[in-house]
Design a protein around this motif. Sequence first.
Motif, PDB file in Angstrom:
ATOM      1  N   SER A   1      -8.977   0.266   0.872  1.00  0.00           N
ATOM      2  CA  SER A   1      -8.582   1.305  -0.077  1.00  0.00           C
ATOM      3  C   SER A   1      -7.656   2.301   0.623  1.00  0.00           C
ATOM      4  N   LYS A   2      -7.028   3.140  -0.205  1.00  0.00           N
ATOM      5  CA  LYS A   2      -6.150   4.196   0.299  1.00  0.00           C
ATOM      6  C   LYS A   2      -6.945   5.111   1.255  1.00  0.00           C
ATOM      7  N   GLU A   3      -8.196   5.409   0.889  1.00  0.00           N
ATOM      8  CA  GLU A   3      -9.030   6.314   1.697  1.00  0.00           C
ATOM      9  C   GLU A   3      -9.302   5.692   3.065  1.00  0.00           C
ATOM     10  N   GLU A   4      -9.584   4.379   3.074  1.00  0.00           N
ATOM     11  CA  GLU A   4      -9.838   3.717   4.361  1.00  0.00           C
ATOM     12  C   GLU A   4      -8.590   3.753   5.248  1.00  0.00           C
TER      13      GLU A   4
ATOM     14  N   ASN B   1       0.825  -1.212   0.000  1.00  0.00           N
ATOM     15  CA  ASN B   1       0.000   0.000   0.000  1.00  0.00           C
ATOM     16  C   ASN B   1       0.854   1.254   0.000  1.00  0.00           C
TER      17      ASN B   1
ATOM     18  N   GLU C   1      -6.154   5.976   5.163  1.00  0.00           N
ATOM     19  CA  GLU C   1      -5.959   7.349   5.655  1.00  0.00           C
ATOM     20  C   GLU C   1      -6.957   7.670   6.763  1.00  0.00           C
ATOM     21  N   GLY C   2      -8.184   7.212   6.587  1.00  0.00           N
ATOM     22  CA  GLY C   2      -9.225   7.453   7.596  1.00  0.00           C
ATOM     23  C   GLY C   2      -8.839   6.820   8.925  1.00  0.00           C
ATOM     24  N   ARG C   3      -8.297   5.635   8.846  1.00  0.00           N
ATOM     25  CA  ARG C   3      -7.946   4.947  10.091  1.00  0.00           C
ATOM     26  C   ARG C   3      -6.738   5.589  10.766  1.00  0.00           C
TER      27      ARG C   3
ATOM     28  N   ARG D   1      -6.112   8.662  10.675  1.00  0.00           N
ATOM     29  CA  ARG D   1      -6.698   9.854  11.312  1.00  0.00           C
ATOM     30  C   ARG D   1      -7.375   9.485  12.642  1.00  0.00           C
TER      31      ARG D   1
END
Length: 307
Positions: free
Chosen positions: A285-288, A38, A290-292, A294
């Motif tokens: 995903s990349k968004e998940e 990733n 990054e969300g985690r 955060r």
Amino acid sequence: MSLIVVGSMAFDSIETPFGKSDRIVGGAATYIAWSASNFVKPVKQISVVGGDFPDSELQLLADRGVELEGVQIKKDQKSFFWAGRYDMDMNSRETLETQFNVLGDFQPVVPESYAGSEFLMLGNLAPGVQHSVIKQLKKRPKLIVMDTMNFWMEIAMPELEEVLKDVDVLLVNDSEARQLSAQYSLVKAARKIMEMGPKYLVIKKGEHGALLFHGDQVFYAPALPLEDVFDPTGAGDTFAGGFIGHIARTRDISFENMKTAIIVGSAMASFCVEKFGTTRLREISKEEIEGRIRQFVELVNFDIELV
Ligand code: AMP
């Protein structure tokens, strides 16, 4: 940015209080590759599998940017097999069976195309095999990170002590740190282990987070409180993949950046445990991610005024 990953690629059979898996694909290097890819590509994989290992699994890894030239395929032999069972608290597990098969006489060969890689992640394997990879590299990587387990402390301590002299960062869990150092206090254990070679030590404490030691400095990262933990298998390897993946992406080997790497590793591990085997790692995903990451920042962020 280039990363070599060494470790087992395997079949696992897992029992948890929530269910039982058949033989599913696992292995330390498999989890590390799914996690690290990733952040950094290509991941240059070194391992060995038998003729029973599905081509489709290798293809999925290749599609993700994992180079497989260093993965030996022994057509007439069986892949490494490991079976384990977890208690209700999921922090302790029992190994039910280990069949070394192809790993029994594994002699890793570092392909010419892997030469000059800047980062090396030595996933769980016999310490002699891990050391052989270091010795084959003509140029020392910028950072060598190593994982190991209690099993090798019991059967291969002299070899383990030798390879420890040549690594920069060691990743172990709390009980392994205690076993390796013969110290109960983790602070004393860390000091003793750092005298054995690694300048940095990460002690993982499962659902209680992870500690990073370097000289007299200590950093602590919590684990994300999760509603459901289905299967902790591979969490340590997934942590390792996130840790080295972040460092290889940023090419920064400072203590400060290792703190971030611990958070990234912890975030990746929190995905791994949500489903059996590598299932969850294949979906995220990349968004998940990054969300985690955060969520981790939120978890430990507070204001304090000291008078
Ligand atoms: P972890 O839960 O992160 O400690 O790692 C679990 C993975 O380690 C499983 O997928 C197993 O296939 C692998 N494993 C278990 N025992 C060994 C061993 N002795 N050598 C190499 N890999 C192992």
